[in-house]
Every structure is written in structure tokens, then in C-alpha cells.
Design a protein around this motif. Sequence first.
Motif, PDB file in Angstrom:
ATOM      1  N   GLU A   1      42.579  34.305  30.145  1.00  0.00           N
ATOM      2  CA  GLU A   1      43.217  35.615  30.287  1.00  0.00           C
ATOM      3  C   GLU A   1      42.137  36.652  30.569  1.00  0.00           C
ATOM      4  OE1 GLU A   1      45.928  38.768  27.642  1.00  0.00           O
ATOM      5  OE2 GLU A   1      45.604  36.717  26.946  1.00  0.00           O
TER       6      GLU A   1
ATOM      7  N   SER B   1      44.604  40.768  24.135  1.00  0.00           N
ATOM      8  CA  SER B   1      44.985  39.362  24.084  1.00  0.00           C
ATOM      9  C   SER B   1      46.497  39.285  23.901  1.00  0.00           C
ATOM     10  CB  SER B   1      44.264  38.666  22.926  1.00  0.00           C
ATOM     11  OG  SER B   1      44.580  37.302  22.891  1.00  0.00           O
ATOM     12  N   SER B   2      47.183  38.702  24.869  1.00  0.00           N
ATOM     13  CA  SER B   2      48.642  38.664  24.821  1.00  0.00           C
ATOM     14  C   SER B   2      49.125  37.465  24.011  1.00  0.00           C
ATOM     15  CB  SER B   2      49.208  38.588  26.240  1.00  0.00           C
ATOM     16  OG  SER B   2      49.017  37.296  26.777  1.00  0.00           O
TER      17      SER B   2
ATOM     18  N   SER C   1      39.507  34.506  26.517  1.00  0.00           N
ATOM     19  CA  SER C   1      39.669  35.800  27.177  1.00  0.00           C
ATOM     20  C   SER C   1      38.358  36.220  27.820  1.00  0.00           C
ATOM     21  CB  SER C   1      40.106  36.871  26.169  1.00  0.00           C
ATOM     22  OG  SER C   1      41.383  36.588  25.650  1.00  0.00           O
TER      23      SER C   1
ATOM     24  N   TYR D   1      46.141  30.829  34.256  1.00  0.00           N
ATOM     25  CA  TYR D   1      45.414  32.102  34.257  1.00  0.00           C
ATOM     26  C   TYR D   1      46.407  33.243  34.112  1.00  0.00           C
ATOM     27  CZ  TYR D   1      41.334  29.625  36.208  1.00  0.00           C
ATOM     28  OH  TYR D   1      40.275  28.766  36.417  1.00  0.00           O
ATOM     29  N   LEU D   2      45.991  34.278  33.401  1.00  0.00           N
ATOM     30  CA  LEU D   2      46.782  35.501  33.297  1.00  0.00           C
ATOM     31  C   LEU D   2      45.898  36.682  33.664  1.00  0.00           C
ATOM     32  CD1 LEU D   2      49.336  37.110  32.443  1.00  0.00           C
ATOM     33  CD2 LEU D   2      48.350  37.213  30.137  1.00  0.00           C
TER      34      LEU D   2
ATOM     35  N   GLN E   1      46.387  41.053  34.672  1.00  0.00           N
ATOM     36  CA  GLN E   1      47.408  42.087  34.541  1.00  0.00           C
ATOM     37  C   GLN E   1      46.927  43.417  35.096  1.00  0.00           C
ATOM     38  OE1 GLN E   1      48.179  43.647  30.439  1.00  0.00           O
ATOM     39  NE2 GLN E   1      46.972  41.869  29.784  1.00  0.00           N
TER      40      GLN E   1
END
Length: 525
Positions: A176, A181-182, A195, A277-278, A280
Motif C-alpha cells: 500500500e 494504512s487502510s 506500506s 497493490y493499493l 490512492q
Amino acid sequence: MKRRDFFKLSGSVALGSGFGPLGVGAYSQVSNPMANLLLGMEESDRVLVMVFLNGGNDGLNTLVPLDYLSQLNAARPNIMQPDNSLIELPGTGLGMHSAMGKMKELYDEEKLLIVQNVGYDNPNFSHFRSTDIWMSGSDSNQVINSGWTGRYMNNEYPNYPFGYPNPENPHPLAIEIGNTSSLLFQGPDTKMGMSITDPKFFYDLIENIEPPVPAGRAGERIELIRVLQKQSEQYNLRVKEAAEKVPTQKAYPNHNLAAQLKIVSQLIAGGLQTKLYLVQLRGFDTHASQVVPGNPTQGDHSYLLKDVSESIGAFVDDMEFLGTQDRVLGMVFSEFGRRIRGNFSNGSDHGTAGPMFLFGSPVQKGIIGSNPVIPDTVNPWDNLEHEFDYRQVYASVFEQWFCVPREEMEDTLLRGFETLSLVQPSLSCNLATSDKSRLDGEAGIRLFPSPAKDRITVEFLSGGESIHMDIIGLDGRLVQQHPWQRYPLGVQSLQLDISQLTAGHYFLRIHTRGGAVSQKFVKLP
């Protein structure tokens, strides 16, 4: 043996290749020069890149139903773009925002899929709660403290983090990029991913750059903390190694999202085995200043959509340059849409359903679902009806991209969901059942002839990932070894040279990043 360990259902592709003792025959289907440089690196199999538009993207400003222009102009006169500025998608009844020219190019190139009217029952209008719902894969009245991909990884990699990293799984399971941190990668018991706080942290890591520390005892303590942090973050070295394998990439625009996606592309091409993968982009809570007064083609939302469109476009171009385009599926989502009616602050308020975008070479081109319906008279509280539950998209990704059996998918998503056709038939996992039937047993390997004298043919079902093969004697001695090599999706067929082996019984073992399977054969004098 778990499904992920190798024999994933996939589209049918045939390959013939020759192996000699301790060597690999010539194999390349890649003409791109940069991709040829990357052949032979340790590569992951299929990858999902998720792009989260944080704040609630205004779907009606992103993708406009052209049959309802008069109703929309009446309902949102201060934020509605001029009709002639919209980028029409021919034959669809839709127009894209004027800032999304690159996304229109992807659509024309059959690398963009739109799913209309995605949401969930009894929607929640809190950013935090609705984000948690989308990240956890829960109903609106459920509180689930794990993410939908976190549960998936927990099933795939049991006992994590104990024993990880290890020789079979040396790389992060998920990454991420962002300052927070989601819930997405949270497993039932622990975080399943790492992360990267921001692009600067990443490039400082690659260049071994550390910010200066103050003099004295405070500085010494900071340095000690950094040393301990580096020792505990065992994955940092793997990330650095993967990034350093890719010295050249296509140009990216100077956008927030582009900086994140450039890192993702670099790591994928560099052979990092991370599957999820994230990234945003913040700023989509456009209650005010969504547009510039008197010029709705400009403003905060326009700048954000330009970032999204140009960043994703550059990412897709870069993957094609690096030869990774067939292994990566992208997904764009937001925690909710906006109301139909504009407000008095040149903005829009929290709403319900909106479009999702899937991008990359593997996607089906086109549009799934109906265009939004706008009533003739719009009240301030009116919202769009959702046509698809957001978990239908998740379930479809599981089924068609990661080849997750339905029972496991339903366990991960907490119940079953009807799936949508998101992935091109040639790459979808759904078409491989007939292919697997021609292979022997649950192992998914077919060896013939056996007994054999000089050569033996092996057929196996590839999930599009890297494997290596060993031949082992009955006494456990390794007698022949073939290096890691990536094979296309589907049933593969190749010949092994066994002429140098002495007569007897042997096992052929196929290794993947997650495990190994074996099949016995007999060598004749």
C-alpha cells in the motif's frame, strides 16, 4: 496442495519448447527490447492494482448520461459541464468529463471497462464507515475488522507473519502506498501487507538516502530507531532489488497518482512477486469548489480527474513498454458517489452509487450495466439507485483473475455473489476446465511416454507464473535441474531430454513460488 500453488484454471494456450540437461531451450514471445531485458527475472503471476479515489467521486460529473442532459442541467446548473465539452463514447449514450482524454484513448484501445451504478444496500454516508465497508467487503450493518483481500491472503498464506519472508515467499504479499494504512490488507489476525509511506520514502530507500538527524543523544536515538526499523522491515531489501532491475520507464506526468503508479510498475517489472497493490488519490470530497464559478470545466474535480486519467494512461503505456501488460489488472473505486443535485457551494454532497473502472490489457472492453436514470424533477436528497453490489466486482476478480474456487471465494466474501464478465475470455480462468480434464489427476501433470528412453513430454496447466523443474531419483538425489522460467496461461507442453539419465525410476517435480507437485516416470536403458 493449495490452488495458488500452481495449477490455476486459465485460458488455453499451447507451447512447445526443448530442455537439455541443466539448461533451458530458447523461449521468447516478447519483441519489446526492454521486456527482453527483463525476461528471466523472477516474476510474479497475476497482479491486481487498486486505485482508491478517497472522498467520494462524483460519478455524474465523471461519466454523464447524455439522454438526461436537460435534467442534469436543471439539477446541477452551477457544476454541470457544457454539453459540447464532454468526450462522447460513441454508441453508449455517455460522455466523459473533458479532463479524461487519456481514459477515452484507453477505451478506444479496448483497455478500459466501465461498470455502471455500483454500490450496496442501505448505504452509509460517512466517509470512514463507507470506506471500511468497501475495504472489508461487508454489508452496511456489519462491522468486519478485516479486509476482503486480507482474508484472501490469510487463506493463501497460512501462519503469516510467522515464517515469512521465506525462500518460497521472499517478497511482500501486498503493498500500500500512502500516508495511512487502510483496512484492505488487514487479515483476521495481522496486517498482510507492507506500506510505502510516499514516493519520496521509496526513492530515498532506493538511493540509500536518509534525512539528517540532530546532533547529540537525540540524534543517536533516532539513528538507533532507524537501524532497528530496517532490521525489522525485511522486505525493504527485496523492494529495493526489484526497483533497481528497471532503470528505464516510460514518461509519467507530474501528478500525485502518477508518482505512485510509477513505483508499482517498476516493482512489477523488476520481478517483485507481490500480487496486490493499493494506491490512492485524496480530495474527492467536493462539497465546495468542485468547479470554478462560471467555468465548470475547471476546478478541483477537473484537476483530480486529469490526474486519474493521465496517470492511469501513463501506467498502461509503461506496462506495455516493460512487457508486463498481460499480467496486471487495474481497478478504480471510491467509497460512494455524490447526490444528483448540486449544492449552493459549487459542489456536490455525499451520494450513493457510481461507476467503477477496470483497466489494462486483460479487461473486456465496454460497459456493464445501464446508464443512470435522472428524474425530471430532482429533490435535494435524491440519489442514484445501485444496479450492482460492489462485491460482485470483487467476486468477479477472484473468479476470473485470481482463479479462486467458488467455495473459497464465498468464504472470503462472507457469502456468494453473482459475477460479471470483466476479463477477456482468452485470459479468464473460466475457460480452463476442459483443458484440465486432459491432464492426469489432481496433480495436473501429464507425462508421456513412460517408460521413455531419450525424451519425455510433460504437459501442465500454467497460471501464467514462473516455475522451475527438477528431476529427482528415488533416493532423493537431484539429477537434473531447470531454472525459473515464466510460461503463458493455459496448458503447456514441452519435452525434456533424459538421454543422460541412467535407467530407473524418477520423479519430475514442478516448483512454483508457493509449493511443488511431482509425477513419477520410468527411464529405459
